[in-house]
Motif scaffolding. Structure first.
Motif, PDB file in Angstrom:
ATOM      1  N   PHE A 140      94.882   9.299  95.073  1.00 32.48           N
ATOM      2  CA  PHE A 140      94.901   8.232  96.369  1.00 32.48           C
ATOM      3  C   PHE A 140      93.933   6.879  95.741  1.00 32.48           C
ATOM      4  O   PHE A 140      94.357   5.878  95.959  1.00 32.48           O
ATOM      5  CB  PHE A 140      93.906   8.720  97.335  1.00 32.48           C
ATOM      6  N   TYR A 141      93.062   7.145  94.821  1.00 33.62           N
ATOM      7  CA  TYR A 141      92.257   6.021  94.071  1.00 33.62           C
ATOM      8  C   TYR A 141      93.258   5.121  93.294  1.00 33.62           C
ATOM      9  O   TYR A 141      93.184   4.213  93.418  1.00 33.62           O
ATOM     10  CB  TYR A 141      91.051   6.842  93.374  1.00 33.62           C
ATOM     11  N   GLU A 142      93.952   5.976  92.674  1.00 27.73           N
ATOM     12  CA  GLU A 142      95.042   5.206  91.833  1.00 27.73           C
ATOM     13  C   GLU A 142      95.818   4.356  92.427  1.00 27.73           C
ATOM     14  O   GLU A 142      96.419   3.305  91.884  1.00 27.73           O
ATOM     15  CB  GLU A 142      95.713   6.400  90.507  1.00 27.73           C
ATOM     16  N   TYR A 143      96.425   4.929  93.563  1.00 29.88           N
ATOM     17  CA  TYR A 143      97.253   4.328  94.643  1.00 29.88           C
ATOM     18  C   TYR A 143      96.565   2.942  94.949  1.00 29.88           C
ATOM     19  O   TYR A 143      97.217   1.866  95.045  1.00 29.88           O
ATOM     20  CB  TYR A 143      97.798   5.137  95.546  1.00 29.88           C
ATOM     21  N   CYS A 144      95.415   3.216  95.583  1.00 31.61           N
ATOM     22  CA  CYS A 144      94.583   1.950  96.030  1.00 31.61           C
ATOM     23  C   CYS A 144      94.440   1.030  94.935  1.00 31.61           C
ATOM     24  O   CYS A 144      94.641  -0.292  95.115  1.00 31.61           O
ATOM     25  CB  CYS A 144      93.378   2.298  96.643  1.00 31.61           C
ATOM     26  N   HIS A 145      93.884   1.520  93.713  1.00 29.95           N
ATOM     27  CA  HIS A 145      93.687   0.439  92.759  1.00 29.95           C
ATOM     28  C   HIS A 145      95.063  -0.320  92.206  1.00 29.95           C
ATOM     29  O   HIS A 145      94.675  -1.479  91.854  1.00 29.95           O
ATOM     30  CB  HIS A 145      92.950   1.273  91.496  1.00 29.95           C
ATOM     31  N   THR A 146      96.005   0.334  92.208  1.00 32.44           N
ATOM     32  CA  THR A 146      97.337  -0.117  91.796  1.00 32.44           C
ATOM     33  C   THR A 146      97.753  -1.336  92.714  1.00 32.44           C
ATOM     34  O   THR A 146      98.152  -2.395  92.235  1.00 32.44           O
ATOM     35  CB  THR A 146      98.310   0.782  91.319  1.00 32.44           C
ATOM     36  N   LEU A 147      97.700  -0.742  94.078  1.00 38.10           N
ATOM     37  CA  LEU A 147      98.310  -1.684  94.975  1.00 38.10           C
ATOM     38  C   LEU A 147      97.346  -3.024  95.147  1.00 38.10           C
ATOM     39  O   LEU A 147      97.648  -3.871  95.358  1.00 38.10           O
ATOM     40  CB  LEU A 147      97.931  -1.003  96.361  1.00 38.10           C
ATOM     41  N   ALA A 148      96.244  -2.821  94.745  1.00 37.06           N
ATOM     42  CA  ALA A 148      95.085  -4.185  94.840  1.00 37.06           C
ATOM     43  C   ALA A 148      95.561  -5.194  93.681  1.00 37.06           C
ATOM     44  O   ALA A 148      95.389  -6.070  93.914  1.00 37.06           O
ATOM     45  CB  ALA A 148      93.739  -3.671  94.776  1.00 37.06           C
ATOM     46  N   HIS A 149      96.031  -4.604  92.662  1.00 41.75           N
ATOM     47  CA  HIS A 149      96.240  -5.445  91.391  1.00 41.75           C
ATOM     48  C   HIS A 149      97.962  -6.131  91.422  1.00 41.75           C
ATOM     49  O   HIS A 149      98.176  -6.880  90.725  1.00 41.75           O
ATOM     50  CB  HIS A 149      96.031  -4.841  90.183  1.00 41.75           C
ATOM     51  N   LEU A 150      98.728  -5.392  92.196  1.00 40.27           N
ATOM     52  CA  LEU A 150      99.925  -5.706  92.145  1.00 40.27           C
ATOM     53  C   LEU A 150     100.304  -6.720  92.902  1.00 40.27           C
ATOM     54  O   LEU A 150      99.762  -6.900  94.091  1.00 40.27           O
ATOM     55  CB  LEU A 150     100.966  -4.715  92.552  1.00 40.27           C
ATOM     56  N   ASP A 151     101.100  -7.948  92.615  1.00 45.24           N
ATOM     57  CA  ASP A 151     101.638  -8.878  93.475  1.00 45.24           C
ATOM     58  C   ASP A 151     102.913  -8.357  94.148  1.00 45.24           C
ATOM     59  O   ASP A 151     103.990  -8.916  93.882  1.00 45.24           O
ATOM     60  CB  ASP A 151     101.924 -10.168  92.775  1.00 45.24           C
ATOM     61  N   VAL A 152     102.678  -7.756  95.320  1.00 38.92           N
ATOM     62  CA  VAL A 152     103.840  -7.259  96.068  1.00 38.92           C
ATOM     63  C   VAL A 152     103.567  -7.336  97.634  1.00 38.92           C
ATOM     64  O   VAL A 152     102.093  -7.515  98.106  1.00 38.92           O
ATOM     65  CB  VAL A 152     103.892  -5.673  95.923  1.00 38.92           C
ATOM     66  N   PRO A 153     104.285  -7.335  98.626  1.00 41.46           N
ATOM     67  CA  PRO A 153     104.129  -7.588  99.920  1.00 41.46           C
ATOM     68  C   PRO A 153     103.269  -6.536 100.310  1.00 41.46           C
ATOM     69  O   PRO A 153     103.198  -5.425  99.988  1.00 41.46           O
ATOM     70  CB  PRO A 153     105.679  -7.479 100.782  1.00 41.46           C
ATOM     71  N   LYS A 154     102.297  -6.960 100.979  1.00 41.95           N
ATOM     72  CA  LYS A 154     101.410  -6.021 101.774  1.00 41.95           C
ATOM     73  C   LYS A 154     100.802  -6.027 103.064  1.00 41.95           C
ATOM     74  O   LYS A 154     100.654  -6.957 103.627  1.00 41.95           O
ATOM     75  CB  LYS A 154      99.619  -6.104 100.913  1.00 41.95           C
ATOM     76  N   GLY A 155     100.973  -4.965 103.885  1.00 43.68           N
ATOM     77  CA  GLY A 155     100.456  -4.652 105.138  1.00 43.68           C
ATOM     78  C   GLY A 155      99.073  -4.767 105.135  1.00 43.68           C
ATOM     79  O   GLY A 155      98.197  -5.192 104.452  1.00 43.68           O
ATOM     80  N   TRP A 156      98.388  -4.183 106.496  1.00 43.94           N
ATOM     81  CA  TRP A 156      97.204  -4.454 106.839  1.00 43.94           C
ATOM     82  C   TRP A 156      96.314  -3.526 105.925  1.00 43.94           C
ATOM     83  O   TRP A 156      95.285  -3.974 105.239  1.00 43.94           O
ATOM     84  CB  TRP A 156      96.998  -3.922 108.201  1.00 43.94           C
ATOM     85  N   PHE A 157      96.849  -2.388 105.588  1.00 37.99           N
ATOM     86  CA  PHE A 157      96.150  -1.360 104.602  1.00 37.99           C
ATOM     87  C   PHE A 157      96.216  -2.067 103.197  1.00 37.99           C
ATOM     88  O   PHE A 157      94.877  -2.168 102.551  1.00 37.99           O
ATOM     89  CB  PHE A 157      96.885  -0.274 104.532  1.00 37.99           C
ATOM     90  N   GLY A 158      96.925  -2.556 102.817  1.00 36.83           N
ATOM     91  CA  GLY A 158      97.205  -3.093 101.381  1.00 36.83           C
ATOM     92  C   GLY A 158      96.315  -4.445 101.144  1.00 36.83           C
ATOM     93  O   GLY A 158      95.643  -4.534 100.137  1.00 36.83           O
ATOM     94  N   LYS A 159      96.238  -5.264 102.301  1.00 36.74           N
ATOM     95  CA  LYS A 159      95.351  -6.471 102.357  1.00 36.74           C
ATOM     96  C   LYS A 159      94.089  -6.119 102.407  1.00 36.74           C
ATOM     97  O   LYS A 159      93.207  -6.791 101.480  1.00 36.74           O
ATOM     98  CB  LYS A 159      95.754  -7.410 103.345  1.00 36.74           C
ATOM     99  N   ARG A 160      93.614  -5.165 103.099  1.00 34.86           N
ATOM    100  CA  ARG A 160      92.173  -4.639 103.089  1.00 34.86           C
ATOM    101  C   ARG A 160      91.634  -4.109 101.781  1.00 34.86           C
ATOM    102  O   ARG A 160      90.690  -4.524 101.274  1.00 34.86           O
ATOM    103  CB  ARG A 160      92.234  -3.687 104.075  1.00 34.86           C
ATOM    104  N   VAL A 161      92.517  -3.166 101.148  1.00 38.03           N
ATOM    105  CA  VAL A 161      92.179  -2.642  99.934  1.00 38.03           C
ATOM    106  C   VAL A 161      92.004  -3.717  98.990  1.00 38.03           C
ATOM    107  O   VAL A 161      91.231  -3.689  97.920  1.00 38.03           O
ATOM    108  CB  VAL A 161      93.346  -1.613  99.406  1.00 38.03           C
ATOM    109  N   THR A 162      93.002  -4.683  98.918  1.00 35.32           N
ATOM    110  CA  THR A 162      93.004  -5.827  97.786  1.00 35.32           C
ATOM    111  C   THR A 162      91.834  -6.606  98.151  1.00 35.32           C
ATOM    112  O   THR A 162      91.120  -7.051  97.108  1.00 35.32           O
ATOM    113  CB  THR A 162      94.072  -6.506  98.012  1.00 35.32           C
ATOM    114  N   HIS A 163      91.603  -7.013  99.327  1.00 35.86           N
ATOM    115  CA  HIS A 163      90.287  -7.861  99.459  1.00 35.86           C
ATOM    116  C   HIS A 163      89.179  -7.232  98.928  1.00 35.86           C
ATOM    117  O   HIS A 163      88.247  -8.003  98.395  1.00 35.86           O
ATOM    118  CB  HIS A 163      90.447  -8.039 101.320  1.00 35.86           C
ATOM    119  N   GLU A 164      88.915  -5.987  99.365  1.00 25.66           N
ATOM    120  CA  GLU A 164      87.604  -5.304  98.737  1.00 25.66           C
ATOM    121  C   GLU A 164      87.650  -5.112  97.622  1.00 25.66           C
ATOM    122  O   GLU A 164      86.585  -5.497  96.831  1.00 25.66           O
ATOM    123  CB  GLU A 164      87.467  -3.838  99.557  1.00 25.66           C
ATOM    124  N   HIS A 165      88.673  -4.971  96.816  1.00 28.30           N
ATOM    125  CA  HIS A 165      88.650  -4.478  95.446  1.00 28.30           C
ATOM    126  C   HIS A 165      88.309  -5.809  94.468  1.00 28.30           C
ATOM    127  O   HIS A 165      87.631  -5.855  93.562  1.00 28.30           O
ATOM    128  CB  HIS A 165      89.666  -3.808  94.813  1.00 28.30           C
TER     129      HIS A 165
END
Length: 236
Positions: A140-165
């Motif tokens: 789950f950590y690797e998923y959050c970390h990877t999602l935060a760094h990839l330039d892909v469309p993101k929903g609420w979850f992805g935007k929150r993870v990206t903003h924090e990291h």
């Protein structure tokens, strides 16, 4: 989601952990009960603390003076800060580290709990906790970390993870050591939660991506060359 999973399935550490996760899952199913459930929950929580401790005290430790250990730390983490969009540097260079850490932790838990639970239950607890609970939380950590760094469309979850990291990467590298979604309370517990005023006072545009080091420090220059990376700011 698909681009994120595409990166995850190519991560050497997760590939090597997969057989242990499957074996642990079988043990959990065959021995389902209160002990296995407690072990599963414990393993998840343990991994979230391990995530924080490794990130803060190992990857963000004082840079070694000697070049060889510095190169190892650069590959493990500093390079990721300097080149945050390089998927190859999302994780450290030792693909067996997580397996060695997990096996060692299972053995340690078995030895510590043997006198209380007996050998079999102690081993069961350790295997389920580390190979199912902790590996699941680590994935789950690797998923959050990877999602935060990839330039892909993101929903609420992805935007929150990206903003924090990305606050950790681009505003204040001495805060927000958690990466997994919902684990910000660990940072606040240990006094490293993000504070806008503190971050503003500590911010240095020239060194924020090299963890406070001069980007032209010879150790950094040498490490970039050793790992085949360009000079900072030269593109790729």
């Amino acid at each position: 989601m698909i681009p994120t999973f595409r990166v995850l399935i190519h991560m050497g550490g997760l590939q090597r952990l997969a057989p242990f996760w499957i074996a642990g899952l079988v043990l959990f199913a065959l021995n389902f009960g209160w002990l296995a459930c407690v072990a599963l929950a414990y393993g998840v929580v343990l991994q979230f603390f391990v995530e924080y401790v490794l990130h803060r005290f190992v990857y963000h430790r004082d840079p070694p003076a000697e070049q060889s250990p510095f190169n190892a730390l650069y590959r493990a983490h500093i390079g990721h800060h300097e080149f945050p969009n390089e998927p190859e540097f999302f994780t450290g260079g030792d693909d067996w580290f997580a397996v060695k850490f997990g096996v060692g932790a299972v053995v340690l838990h078995t030895l510590l709990l043997w006198a209380v639970l007996g050998f079999w239950d102690a081993g069961l607890f350790g295997a389920v906790a580390l190979f199912v609970g902790s590996v699941s939380a680590f994935t789950f950590y690797e998923y959050c970390h990877t999602l935060a760094h990839l330039d892909v469309p993101k929903g609420w979850f992805g935007k929150r993870v990206t903003h924090e990291h990305l606050r950790h990467h681009f505003n204040d590298h001495d805060s927000n050591f958690h990466v997994s979604f919902g684990m910000g309370w660990i940072d606040w517990l240990f006094g490293t939660g993000y504070d806008r005023d503190v971050a503003k006072a500590r911010f240095d545009r020239g060194t924020v991506m090299s963890l406070g080091m001069d980007p032209e420090d010879l150790r950094l220059v040498t490490a970039r060359k050793a790992w085949g990376l360009p000079e900072r700011g030269s593109g790729r």
